[in-house]
Each structure stands twice: as structure tokens, then as C-alpha cells.
Design an enzyme around this catalytic site. Sequence first.
Site, mmCIF file in Angstrom:
data_model
loop_
_atom_site.group_PDB
_atom_site.id
_atom_site.type_symbol
_atom_site.label_atom_id
_atom_site.label_comp_id
_atom_site.label_asym_id
_atom_site.label_seq_id
_atom_site.Cartn_x
_atom_site.Cartn_y
_atom_site.Cartn_z
ATOM 1 C CG ASP A 94 1.097 -6.294 1.024
ATOM 2 O OD1 ASP A 94 0.118 -5.684 0.562
ATOM 3 O OD2 ASP A 94 2.010 -5.725 1.655
ATOM 4 C CG HIS A 107 -0.689 -1.712 6.216
ATOM 5 N ND1 HIS A 107 0.485 -2.345 6.515
ATOM 6 C CD2 HIS A 107 -0.789 -1.746 4.858
ATOM 7 C CE1 HIS A 107 1.054 -2.776 5.388
ATOM 8 N NE2 HIS A 107 0.307 -2.424 4.389
ATOM 9 N N GLY A 152 0.827 -1.196 0.000
ATOM 10 C CA GLY A 152 0.000 0.000 0.000
ATOM 11 C C GLY A 152 0.864 1.251 0.000
ATOM 12 C CB SER A 153 0.490 4.609 -1.439
ATOM 13 O OG SER A 153 0.877 4.223 -2.729
ATOM 14 N N GLY A 154 1.554 5.287 1.280
ATOM 15 C CA GLY A 154 1.447 5.903 2.594
ATOM 16 C C GLY A 154 2.619 5.545 3.494
ATOM 17 C CG HIS A 155 3.619 2.111 4.098
ATOM 18 N ND1 HIS A 155 2.961 2.334 5.283
ATOM 19 C CD2 HIS A 155 2.884 1.205 3.423
ATOM 20 C CE1 HIS A 155 1.874 1.586 5.308
ATOM 21 N NE2 HIS A 155 1.794 0.901 4.196
#
Lengths: 335, 335, 211, 211
Positions: free
Chosen positions: A114, A223, A58-61
Site C-alpha cells: 500500500d 490480509h 486490497g479487496s476482501g475487506h
Amino acid sequence: MKKLLDDPENAVDDSLTGFAAAHADLVEVHGLHGAGPVFVSRAGGAVAGKVGLVSGGGSGHEPLHAGFVGAGMLDAAVPGAVFTSPTPDQITPAIQAADGGAGVLAIVKNYTGDVLNFETAVELAEAEDVQVATVLVNDDVAVEDSLYTAGRRGVAGTVMVEKIAGAAAARGDDLAGVQAVAERVVANVRSMGVALAACTVPHVGKPSFDLGEGEIEIGIGIHGEPGRQRIAMTSASEITRLLLEPVADDLHVASGERVLLFVNGMGGTPQSELYVVYGRARALLEERGVTVARSLVGNYVTSLEMQGASITLLRLDDELEQLWDAPVHTAAMHW
Amino acid sequence: MKKLLDDPENAVDDSLTGFAAAHADLVEVHGLHGAGPVFVSRAGGAVAGKVGLVSGGGSGHEPLHAGFVGAGMLDAAVPGAVFTSPTPDQITPAIQAADGGAGVLAIVKNYTGDVLNFETAVELAEAEDVQVATVLVNDDVAVEDSLYTAGRRGVAGTVMVEKIAGAAAARGDDLAGVQAVAERVVANVRSMGVALAACTVPHVGKPSFDLGEGEIEIGIGIHGEPGRQRIAMTSASEITRLLLEPVADDLHVASGERVLLFVNGMGGTPQSELYVVYGRARALLEERGVTVARSLVGNYVTSLEMQGASITLLRLDDELEQLWDAPVHTAAMHW
Amino acid sequence: MTLDAAWARRWAAQAAATVAAAKDDLTELDRQIGDGDHGHNLDRGFRAVVAKLDATPAAADETVGAVLKLVATTLMSTVGGAAGPLYGTAFLRAAKVTDREELDAPAVVALLEAAVEGITARGHATTGEKTMVDAWQPAAEAAAGADGATTLAVLEAAAAAADAGATATIPLVATKGRASYLGERSAGHEDPGARSTALLLAAAVAAAEEP
Amino acid sequence: MTLDAAWARRWAAQAAATVAAAKDDLTELDRQIGDGDHGHNLDRGFRAVVAKLDATPAAADETVGAVLKLVATTLMSTVGGAAGPLYGTAFLRAAKVTDREELDAPAVVALLEAAVEGITARGHATTGEKTMVDAWQPAAEAAAGADGATTLAVLEAAAAAADAGATATIPLVATKGRASYLGERSAGHEDPGARSTALLLAAAVAAAEEP
Ligand SMILES: Nc1ncnc2c1ncn2[C@@H]1O[C@H](COP(=O)(O)OP(=O)(O)O)[C@@H](O)[C@H]1O
Ligand SMILES: Nc1ncnc2c1ncn2[C@@H]1O[C@H](COP(=O)(O)OP(=O)(O)O)[C@@H](O)[C@H]1O
Ligand SMILES: [Mg+2]
Ligand SMILES: [Mg+2]
Ligand SMILES: [Mg+2]
Ligand SMILES: [Mg+2]
């Protein structure tokens, strides 16, 4: 919620647009603004004869994973929607783009989403005649690895796996060799994190979890999910102890051993505080007779603007140390 | 206020303790925990025959300045209390420690406190037979440079001055030469910043200024002081325009010119948002016919965990570009 | 009322409408015990499904399976997260057993059983683990148990069981998926995937009841 | 009541106590139009001053100037920010004109005038710029104007004028120091440095009134 964004729905694409422009010497970003499945690959394409490395999630990391694409680390990265695993139709072309003929290692953080999406993608890539091996990162000691969970999560230790496996691939190891090195890192890396304040996913508009002014979450994932345990706010020394001890115990790190100590910021905590935690953690390790031979302090595996930090320990040996020290040239890690 | 600290009164010392331990290969930190005046110098001491570079200012802006001590950049840094200029008794020994016999350039951000304390310190260092030149950084276009202000503030452009002057010193320029390069950077660099949320000084325990949920501050400094103008929250594109245009106009950057575009995070804004701003700013510059030849995106000159960003433009020429590209090895900048 | 390809298309459209309306509620459930993206992810997926179906004119002899396969592949490539592959596999397996122009009651049972098998094959969860299996499995069982009933009644029984199953996840402690990381703290909240499953099956009923 | 070295030491102690008590208020003033550190910085400085004086036994023939010099150098090396060098210079210049065992009324005037000169020499501010000069300058003028009064009365006049001067900074628009960056928005707030100046001079009076 105040964020430097236009339409929250396009946050990932808009950010990748800037990233692509800023680092055109290092990366190519594919599929932006509806042009197709989105993924990031190394500028200039796959390196012939070298094992390719792909990761995603996921993005945001950020900077994980796209910030680690470049010489000595990843060959491709696959960003999903914010906190959402990417889909197979993104992952498969990324694997293909990373293949220089020597096969591809997929580095997957252990989350149901994932794992499932990579599984399908790997199957599809194999159907296109790419040889793919997978390594699952599951360094988070906050989660019990038992029948009663989805297994341990992959968190900040992912950076160590990507850096060291990247160096092994760069020195010419074959796919089985790179996979073995990556698995050795996974076997020797452990992490645990704390949140002082939750983050806000742009399109959700409110914090990922509710946390009172006097409370902190111990054992958070990356997350935006809440942690394992909620406790009253306490000192940096105490918080460091609550993170470091389970990590060191689980790793069974013994007196006389050498480790890499990684204090990772979750995005919204100033660097000065990360160094306070680093100093405390190092002192605790020295009390145990453990030598901190390598260090990393900074925001590498974040949860948007979450306030908090995680502590990662990697048990070192001469080879892992050399591979860690090997040159790397990516947007977020360069030496 | 929740922070990863023990006693807020010792926040700076505790953080520097960790910093010193993590980067013992690069820096030495003097005077911690009451042992004397606190300053940071290059591990191994001054480089004989090389012009020394010293900068300093209040803490809370990490990685500025201590994160830039090392080969190709600063020789010493002087951290004051949080948001408070350091005192002469810290600055003078830092200047002495940086002197390799070729004199020292002091890089001072234009704030009354910084200017006054450096003035005294330079006088004292000169009395100890160190040759010292000073350059004042005043890149903040949010402040009018008029009789009615203390002059423009030094903000994120300081990084460009330190990097490029550091490279000039490293290639062997003499004190006048290094000073001239630094002044050329100052003459060609402009910045402006925005805050979405204020930061909290540890020992104060409440935000540096009050900002409503729907408001943002345009033209903030880096010392936790409020900005020039308060407006309603708006999109990243609009905010970028409000920062970029005054900066570009003030610099009189013309079509056909090359610039370095630096999007700096104030500490609490995720990298993904900084890249959104970067992408928008770059597009605006391209509309003006300006070429973005070099880029920097990240948290380099922060205000603790403030949410926001600043945009810096540096007009480039061949020499400045070469000096920017020259190798650097510090905790926060390495290539 | 025939459960033909047109019904399958109406089902997808109904599902999209239902998910869009419930998006924030689903996300809020996921925020409590997960990462707050479930409603948003499914909404993105079903909007893509509708677009895809609109762009794919129905052949005269279109099968139910053909529609469900298109739903499956679109969900797989747009939803992401855990739910994307799980729903994708569910519809893919369902498509495989519905390659005909019209479904009778046993075919509905087969569709649901194939879906459950797909989900458990991918996710390795069984009932009681606080996942979408806790809605799908009772749905398939209720359908199988509604022996001799009309196809609509079978579908209705499945949807009702899914709804009850979703509600019954509230007291459970999660042992699969992201909610499992919370341990005991996951009890007291409804599983978002079980709830979205109930909504999807209710949409199937609504699509069947349409003229 | 004699303004001797003992008085100067009592002054420093009183100032430390006053600043400690007003620390949060001064910081709050600075938070409004500056960076929220003024009270904290001064408090750190005066705590160091007290420690330094405690560690420095008074010589039998200690002069007022000797005490003020010690105050000056300690403030200079512990306060930081703008106020550190400004107060440091004020006390240093004051020390230079008070190198005697006891001050009479003209000596008090000289002390204040030297302080003002030091501050303006370093900071280049004049009255009306919303800085500590707006408290020191009227203080020095009031002292000079209190012609023929007792030394205590001269000191009291100075303290009263500093207090009024600080209050009078409220409507001003700052043109020096950090508050100047705010432009018009600096109006409506009292200048923290002017307020701390008034507190320091009030401490001088209190020290003079002590037995
Ligand atoms: N192993 C599994 N088997 C079946 N369903 C699962 C499994 N893991 C998760 N789920 C379902 O997926 C839902 C979460 O979906 P979503 O929020 O889209 O994915 P993510 O957890 O990756 O953010 C859960 O509510 C649960 O019903
Ligand atoms: N140029 C100047 N001349 C006189 N006084 C000044 C000047 N600049 C600032 N000051 C005084 O210093 C005070 C601020 O002190 P302080 O908060 O300690 O320093 P900083 O602004 O560096 O944080 C202001 O309130 C003002 O009275
Ligand atoms: Mg998710
Ligand atoms: Mg200050
Ligand atoms: Mg979710
Ligand atoms: Mg101040």
C-alpha cells in the site's frame, strides 16, 4: 471452497457492479470490466472547496473502503485485487476525482505494498497539480514497531481515521487541519485481532493459512496472513483479555479516560459473538476505570469470510467525540 | 466448533449483555442472568399514544429482532433460546412494555412454535387489558402453502414488515391502520434462500445439517433447518436465478412495477458475494422490465454463521416507498 | 547470441511463461509466510506485459531500454501489492541504463546493479531480510565478479546466484514485507519474491540461449 | 402402587432423568428433520420442573392435577419452540381432569384423552402427520382399549402404544411442524416429538412401578 461467485478472477469487478447499482445515490464506480483503472468516487463528484479524502487497499475487506464513500467520510476509494494493494494508475485518478480544489488527504494502511503504490500515485497526482497529504495508519499492536518488521500494520482503526477525518473535512478544515486530526486519531487508536478460522481467497481456492480444529491465531492482520502467535482455543473471556490488554496497555489508557470501543468482525463470525466480546471487553475497561463513551460493533474491516474479531480502542476527547458523532451517509455507516 | 463464547448455555444472555451495554441509548434488556423473563424494550419505555410493535423468535438470527428496536421500528423484541421460539412469559411482558395506550401489533413469523407461543402470550396480554393485533409473516416461497405443510415460513421479509409497520406507527396510524399496512407488506413480499454451509448451534456443537463439499441447499429456512432441495454447487448467476425466479413468479411482479430488492446474508458469507448476487438479481429483474427502486444488501436475518444468502422482493407503491424511506434509528438500521 | 531488444522481448515472453507455470508454487510460498497472492499477481502482470508488447510493434532501432521501460510501466500498473512497485522500479531503473540497441557484459552488470538500487531505494531492505533483495543482490554481485566472461556467462552467473540466494532465504527470519509480521515463524520457508526473482533471471538466460 | 400426587411428582422426576439421558438423541432426531433443539429444549424444561417441584412442598391433600398443572405452566414458560406450548397444553388439560388425590384406570384414560385433545386443539394435527400426535393418540386409544385392566396395566398399554407409534412415524412424510418443510425428505426419520412422548409415558410407568 464454495462461494457465491461466477469466475473467481472477476470477483472484484462483479461485486463492484452490484455495489454500484445498489448505491448509485452515493457512489460512482469507474473502470469496471476492463474499461480502465478501477476506483470508486462520490456520486456527483468532488465537493468544491472541501478537502478530499481517499483511501484504498486490497479487496476482501468490505465494507472497507468503498462502503465508506459518501458525505462525511471518504470522497474516493481504490480497491485492489483481493488482498493486493491497488496500483498507482488506479490511485492517481481517484485522488484527482476527490480533489475539490482544497487538496486531498490519502489515508494509507501501513503495508509495504500500500505504501509503495500510494507513494508513486501521490507523486503522479502532484505532477497533475493536486496538493496531497498522506497519513499512515498503523494501529495493530500485534506487530512490534521495530527495526525487525515493516512496522505496525493498519487494521480496523482505519475506520476511525476515515470517519473522523471525514467529519473534519466536512466541517471545512483545510488540508493541514484534516491531516492533523487524522494523525491525532492514528496516535490514539490501537487494535488487535484473532482468527478462529482462515479465509479462502477466491482464485487461490484454499485457506490463507492452515489452522487446526483446536487452534486459534492471535494477532492476525486483515490480509489473510497468519497471526503472530498460535494458541489453543479458549473462552471468549480469555480471548478478549488476550486482545484487550495489549491494546489498552499500548495505548496507555488511564483510569478516568474516555474511549471508543470497537469490536470488529472479520466476516464469518455472527454478530451475537461480537457482542459477547464487546461485553467482556467493556467490563475489563470498566475494571480499569476507563469509560466507554462510544461503541461500534459489527463487520467493518473484514477478511472475506474469516472467523474472528478484533478489538480497537480510540482515546476520545471532546473534539474527536463530536467528529465521531457528526453525520455520515455512506453505504456501510449512516447516522 | 470454535466460537467466541464462554458457556454455550449462556450464549444468548452473554450476547444480550453486550448488546444492552453497547446500545443503552436505544434499548433496555430485561431479565438477564436469571433475573426473570428475557425481553428487549425501547429505552425510555413505550411511546404514549403510539401503536406499539413487538416481534420475537429464536435467537441466532441477529440483528433480527433486537437490532430493530428503536425509533421508527420495533418497541420490543423477544429473543428465545437459539433457534427456539420464546415462551409466553417472555412475550407477554414485552407486549405490555410496548403498549403506549394505543394497542400493540405482534409481528409473528409463521413457525408452529412462534405462532403457538405468541397465541398464548397475546391471550395473557389481553387479559391484562392490552389491545393486541397479530400479523403473520410468511414470505418464504420455498415452502408450499398447502395442506401438506405448516404453511409458508416467515424469513427475511420480516425486516420489511417491521420497518414499514414501524414507520406507519411512528406517523400515528391507529392499530387497525398499522395492522393493515403490515398485512399489505406481507401480501407483497416474497423470499427464498440458499445455504452453502450449515451453521452450528452452540450447545449442539455440530452443524445443523450435513452438506457435502460440492452441495448446496436451496430453499432453506432461517432456523438452521435444511432446505427443500439439495443440488450441486453452481455459479452465483445460476444460484441467483434459482432464487429470484420463483420469488418473482410467485409475487407475479410485472413489467413496469417497482420493487425493493433485498439480498440478505445468512451470517457467514462476505458482503462482496452478496453484492455479486444483488447485481445478478437486479439484471434479471431489469430483463423482466421491473424497476429496482429501493435496495438493501447485508446481514439482517441470519442463521448464526451459516454461509448463504436469500433474495427478497417487496412490490412497492408510493406509500410503502415513503414508509420505507421514513427515518429509523435502531442498532442495525439507521437513516 | 546478442542481447538486443529482440532478446529483451523474448525475456519478457519467457518470464511470462515461467511465471504462469510457477504461479501456484509462488502463491503457495506466499501463503506460508504472506497472503497468498504473489504468483497470481505476477502472472496477471506478465500476461499484461505480453499483451502490451504484442500491441507495440518493435521499431527498427528499438533499444533494450525501451522494452524494459514498457515492462516496468506495465508491471507497475497491473501487479499491485509490494512486488508491483518493486519489480516496476527495478525494470524502470534497468531501462534507464540500457538505452542502447545491444548490451555487452558490463551493460548486463549495470542493468542488474540498477535494478538492485531501484528495489532497495523503494523498499529500504538490505540482504538478509528475507526479500527479493536476497536474490537480486547476489545476482548483481556474481555478474560483476564474472569479470571478462561472455555476456551470456555473466547472465548465467547472475541467474545461478539468484537461485542460490533464493534458496538461502529459507532459514532467514523476515524483517521486511508481510512475512516480518510472523517473526520467528517466518524461518523455514523460502521467500516468494526471491524465488520469483530467480525465475525471472533464469528466463533472461533462456531468452539469450534461444536462436 | 397408587397413582397419587406422589406418583405424579415421581413421574416428573423420572421424565427429567429420562429426557436428560436422551437429550442428545432427541436433538439428533430433530437435527435430521428439524432444527436440532428438541432434546435441549425439553431438558431445559424438565430441569426447571424438578426445581419448581423441589421448591413447592407437597400439601397433605395435594392432587395429581395440582402437580400436573405445575408441570404444565413450567414447561410452557421454559421449553419454547413448538413442543413447549404443545406439552404445556397437554399437561394443563390433563391437570383439569385429574383434580383428585388418586387416579383409577378410567382416570388414566381421561388424562391421556385430555392431553391428546389439548395437543390437537393447539397444533391442529391429526395422526399420520408425523408429530407427537402419532404417539399420544395411540397411547390414549390403547389405554381406553385396555378395558378392565389395572391402572398400571392401562398405563403400560399406553406407553407401549406410544413407543410403537413413535417408531411408526419413521416412514411418514411430515405435513405439520418444521419437518413438513422438507417434504418427501422427511421420510425415513423418526419424529423427535413422538419419540419424546414415548419417553414421557415410559417415565410414567417407571414412576408407578417405584415402591
Ligand atoms: N521492503 C521490501 N523490499 C524488498 N522486497 C520486498 C519488500 N517487501 C516485500 N518484498 C518482496 O515482496 C514479496 C511479496 O510480494 P507480494 O506477495 O506480491 O506482495 P504483498 O506482500 O503485498 O502481498 C516478498 O516475498 C518479498 O520478496
Ligand atoms: N402442529 C403440531 N402438532 C403436534 N405436534 C407438533 C406440531 N408441530 C410440531 N410438533 C411436534 O414438535 C416437535 C418439535 O419440537 P421442537 O423441536 O421443540 O420445536 P421446534 O420445531 O419449534 O424447534 C416435532 O417433532 C413434532 O412432534
Ligand atoms: Mg498481497
Ligand atoms: Mg426450534
Ligand atoms: Mg503477497
Ligand atoms: Mg426443533
